[in-house]
Design a protein around this motif. Structure first.
Motif, PDB file in Angstrom:
ATOM      1  N   UNK A  44     -25.008 -20.301 -25.825  1.00  0.00           N
ATOM      2  CA  UNK A  44     -25.054 -21.019 -24.543  1.00  0.00           C
ATOM      3  C   UNK A  44     -23.735 -21.727 -24.282  1.00  0.00           C
ATOM      4  N   UNK A  45     -23.208 -21.568 -23.074  1.00  0.00           N
ATOM      5  CA  UNK A  45     -21.896 -22.109 -22.733  1.00  0.00           C
ATOM      6  C   UNK A  45     -22.046 -23.551 -22.263  1.00  0.00           C
ATOM      7  N   UNK A  46     -21.831 -24.490 -23.181  1.00  0.00           N
ATOM      8  CA  UNK A  46     -21.695 -25.899 -22.823  1.00  0.00           C
ATOM      9  C   UNK A  46     -20.245 -26.091 -22.385  1.00  0.00           C
ATOM     10  N   UNK A  47     -20.040 -26.571 -21.165  1.00  0.00           N
ATOM     11  CA  UNK A  47     -18.675 -26.553 -20.646  1.00  0.00           C
ATOM     12  C   UNK A  47     -18.291 -27.840 -19.952  1.00  0.00           C
ATOM     13  N   UNK A  48     -17.002 -27.890 -19.643  1.00  0.00           N
ATOM     14  CA  UNK A  48     -16.418 -28.912 -18.778  1.00  0.00           C
ATOM     15  C   UNK A  48     -15.684 -28.160 -17.677  1.00  0.00           C
ATOM     16  N   UNK A  49     -15.952 -28.489 -16.426  1.00  0.00           N
ATOM     17  CA  UNK A  49     -15.284 -27.811 -15.315  1.00  0.00           C
ATOM     18  C   UNK A  49     -14.851 -28.818 -14.269  1.00  0.00           C
ATOM     19  N   UNK A  50     -13.661 -28.595 -13.701  1.00  0.00           N
ATOM     20  CA  UNK A  50     -13.215 -29.327 -12.517  1.00  0.00           C
ATOM     21  C   UNK A  50     -12.000 -28.599 -11.969  1.00  0.00           C
ATOM     22  N   UNK A  51     -11.704 -28.752 -10.670  1.00  0.00           N
ATOM     23  CA  UNK A  51     -10.521 -28.088 -10.111  1.00  0.00           C
ATOM     24  C   UNK A  51      -9.271 -28.926 -10.333  1.00  0.00           C
ATOM     25  N   UNK A  52      -8.408 -28.541 -11.269  1.00  0.00           N
ATOM     26  CA  UNK A  52      -7.216 -29.323 -11.578  1.00  0.00           C
ATOM     27  C   UNK A  52      -5.994 -28.760 -10.876  1.00  0.00           C
ATOM     28  N   UNK A  53      -4.848 -29.156 -11.334  1.00  0.00           N
ATOM     29  CA  UNK A  53      -3.605 -28.568 -10.865  1.00  0.00           C
ATOM     30  C   UNK A  53      -3.524 -27.146 -11.413  1.00  0.00           C
ATOM     31  N   UNK A  54      -2.873 -26.278 -10.676  1.00  0.00           N
ATOM     32  CA  UNK A  54      -2.981 -24.846 -10.930  1.00  0.00           C
ATOM     33  C   UNK A  54      -2.657 -24.441 -12.364  1.00  0.00           C
ATOM     34  N   UNK A  55      -1.581 -24.939 -12.931  1.00  0.00           N
ATOM     35  CA  UNK A  55      -1.204 -24.477 -14.270  1.00  0.00           C
ATOM     36  C   UNK A  55      -1.005 -25.652 -15.236  1.00  0.00           C
ATOM     37  N   UNK A  56      -1.825 -26.657 -15.082  1.00  0.00           N
ATOM     38  CA  UNK A  56      -1.740 -27.815 -15.948  1.00  0.00           C
ATOM     39  C   UNK A  56      -3.043 -27.934 -16.728  1.00  0.00           C
ATOM     40  N   UNK A  57      -2.998 -27.929 -18.064  1.00  0.00           N
ATOM     41  CA  UNK A  57      -4.231 -28.042 -18.850  1.00  0.00           C
ATOM     42  C   UNK A  57      -4.957 -29.351 -18.569  1.00  0.00           C
ATOM     43  N   UNK A  58      -6.264 -29.406 -18.854  1.00  0.00           N
ATOM     44  CA  UNK A  58      -7.026 -28.426 -19.629  1.00  0.00           C
ATOM     45  C   UNK A  58      -7.288 -27.142 -18.850  1.00  0.00           C
ATOM     46  N   UNK A  59      -7.400 -26.060 -19.614  1.00  0.00           N
ATOM     47  CA  UNK A  59      -7.611 -24.746 -19.020  1.00  0.00           C
ATOM     48  C   UNK A  59      -8.095 -23.804 -20.111  1.00  0.00           C
ATOM     49  N   UNK A  60      -8.479 -22.607 -19.692  1.00  0.00           N
ATOM     50  CA  UNK A  60      -8.854 -21.602 -20.686  1.00  0.00           C
ATOM     51  C   UNK A  60      -8.522 -20.212 -20.158  1.00  0.00           C
ATOM     52  N   UNK A  61      -8.290 -19.337 -21.109  1.00  0.00           N
ATOM     53  CA  UNK A  61      -8.133 -17.915 -20.834  1.00  0.00           C
ATOM     54  C   UNK A  61      -9.326 -17.206 -21.458  1.00  0.00           C
ATOM     55  N   UNK A  62     -10.119 -16.541 -20.650  1.00  0.00           N
ATOM     56  CA  UNK A  62     -11.251 -15.787 -21.179  1.00  0.00           C
ATOM     57  C   UNK A  62     -10.794 -14.349 -21.396  1.00  0.00           C
ATOM     58  N   UNK A  63     -10.958 -13.892 -22.629  1.00  0.00           N
ATOM     59  CA  UNK A  63     -10.410 -12.607 -23.034  1.00  0.00           C
ATOM     60  C   UNK A  63     -11.136 -11.417 -22.451  1.00  0.00           C
ATOM     61  N   UNK A  64     -10.535 -10.254 -22.669  1.00  0.00           N
ATOM     62  CA  UNK A  64     -11.078  -9.013 -22.128  1.00  0.00           C
ATOM     63  C   UNK A  64     -12.192  -8.433 -22.981  1.00  0.00           C
ATOM     64  N   UNK A  65     -12.387  -8.954 -24.195  1.00  0.00           N
ATOM     65  CA  UNK A  65     -13.508  -8.491 -25.002  1.00  0.00           C
ATOM     66  C   UNK A  65     -13.222  -8.552 -26.494  1.00  0.00           C
ATOM     67  N   UNK A  66     -14.283  -8.826 -27.271  1.00  0.00           N
ATOM     68  CA  UNK A  66     -14.179  -8.806 -28.719  1.00  0.00           C
ATOM     69  C   UNK A  66     -13.557 -10.053 -29.307  1.00  0.00           C
ATOM     70  N   UNK A  67     -13.371 -10.003 -30.626  1.00  0.00           N
ATOM     71  CA  UNK A  67     -12.836 -11.135 -31.356  1.00  0.00           C
ATOM     72  C   UNK A  67     -11.322 -11.020 -31.468  1.00  0.00           C
TER      73      UNK A  67
END
Length: 429
Positions: free
Chosen positions: A149-172
């Protein structure tokens, strides 16, 4: 009654150094005479879906430097375990990047094990990892937990200023230093809870704290707030939340005098215990501040001082809850202050910013009553007057036009002014 010196402060001030004793210890570990301290935070706010078979690489910009990194992962809202099969922490090659410095990525372990299951309502802290970061440097935490289950934190920040995440294309791909499996496009708005591959500014999964066994600070300031602290809609130059502006100022102090800044803001949060005004599901905006105080504030390693900026959403109300009374907001703030002081910590509170409610209206009268109480009470160790910093002299029911994004939120210029208006002795103690 506690005997202390209290001041109401507002306006721009010069940098100052105030000596203080060591704060409370948090996570285990650290060098003799040093207190482990949180150097980054993003409070979890709800659960949104299940992780696909992907790795998420999360970017956390630490407020101070440190060595011996630990990461806390949580499952406060899930109804099934979060099973982390692998997690790694390293340094990025550039601010906000998904590619890591060669040799910097370290596998995180949990009591010596490479995987861990986090039961619903629980959290875990990793063992210390041999990662050293400098102030305002990014830590990349890559997590592979498919089916969780995805427990998350979300908000619209500045475009390229963390916090942020990259969700991968698949696998480990958690151990990889390459960014090949972590596409930067599409850019998916941080206020939409999405599991699609791409760059997600403002979104993080499971992790809510990064701490250092040996921090370049004497402890941590936790900012407890709502969207104004979270950085919601603070668009435009110079592109920082007020908490980040404050962290930059603190970094100019010698390490033994400074504190790290841990941002525990959640957009839509309330200071009083009530149904969330905006969300009948209870998954958008985190539990009310009193209910999350232990998790997001009191359990934070090295916490010395709490800065409270809440009440806007209580007073504003919404379809799911009526506007709160002044007594409701004040009683909630008193309860938080009492619990903070019971841990022998300091608490600083700020007045509530203008909300565009007409003069004489019930909501504006409530805001004025709460602010008058904040300015006059001895419940807090210090008081900041953010209202006085941003209100329009010609119409004090609104913020100055050039400093606001909308009725509730400053823009980035307003955030910069707030961050620079805080006298450092008020938070250093």
């Amino acid at each position: 009654m506690r005997i202390r010196t209290r001041r109401v402060v507002a306006g721009l001030v010069a940098l100052g150094v105030v000596a203080g004793s060591a704060g409370q210890a948090g996570a285990s570990g650290g060098a003799p005479g040093r207190v482990a301290a949180a150097i980054w935070e993003a409070s979890l706010e709800g659960v949104h879906g299940v992780s696909p078979d992907v790795t998420v690489r999360q970017i956390a910009r630490v407020s101070v430097g440190g060595a011996g990194i630990r990461v806390r992962f949580g499952n406060p809202f899930g109804n099934a375990p979060v099973v982390i099969k692998e997690a790694w922490a390293g340094r990025t090659v550039a601010p906000g990047a998904a590619r890591l410095v060669l040799g910097s990525n370290r596998q995180l372990t949990f009591r010596g094990r490479k995987s861990v299951a986090i039961a619903p309502g629980q959290s875990v802290v990793s063992d210390s990892a041999a990662v050293t970061v400098r102030a305002q440097e990014d830590v990349a935490v890559s997590v592979y937990a498919p089916g969780s289950p995805v427990n998350d934190h979300t908000f619209p920040p500045f475009a390229y200023d963390p916090p942020a995440s990259y969700i991968g294309t698949g696998g480990n791909t958690a151990s990889s230093t390459s960014d090949a499996g972590f596409p930067g496009y599409p850019v998916i708005p941080g206020n939409s809870s999405s599991t699609a591959a791409g760059y997600h500014p403002g979104q993080t999964w499971w992790m809510d704290l990064v701490s250092a066994d040996v921090p370049a600070a004497k402890g941590t300031l936790v900012t407890l707030g709502d969207s104004i602290t979270d950085g919601y809609n603070a668009y435009g130059p110079p592109g920082q939340r007020w908490t980040d502006v404050l962290a930059d100022r603190l970094d100019e102090l010698p390490a033994p005098a400074r504190v790290a800044v841990a941002n525990a803001g959640i957009s839509g949060n309330t200071v009083s215990v009530q149904p969330n005004p905006y969300d009948p599901t209870g998954q958008c905006c985190g539990p009310p501040a009193p209910q999350r105080l232990e998790r997001d504030v009191l359990s934070v390693p090295g916490v010395r001082t709490v800065l409270l900026l809440e009440g806007t959403n209580d007073i504003g109300g919404g379809d799911n809850a009526p506007p709160a009374s002044a007594a409701q907001v004040i009683d909630a703030m008193k309860g938080i202050a009492q619990r903070v002081h019971a841990r022998h910590l300091r608490i600083v509170a700020s007045t509530i910013l203008p909300m565009c409610n007409p003069a004489g209206s019930a909501k504006e009268e409530t805001r004025l009553a709460v602010n008058a109480w904040i300015r006059g009470t001895d419940v807090f160790d210090e008081t900041l007057d953010f209202d006085a910093v941003l209100r329009d002299p010609a119409d004090p029911t609104v913020m100055i036009a050039d400093l606001r994004n909308d009725c509730y939120h400053p823009n980035a210029a307003g955030d910069q002014l707030l961050g620079r208006s805080i006298p450092l002795p008020a938070i250093l103690g």
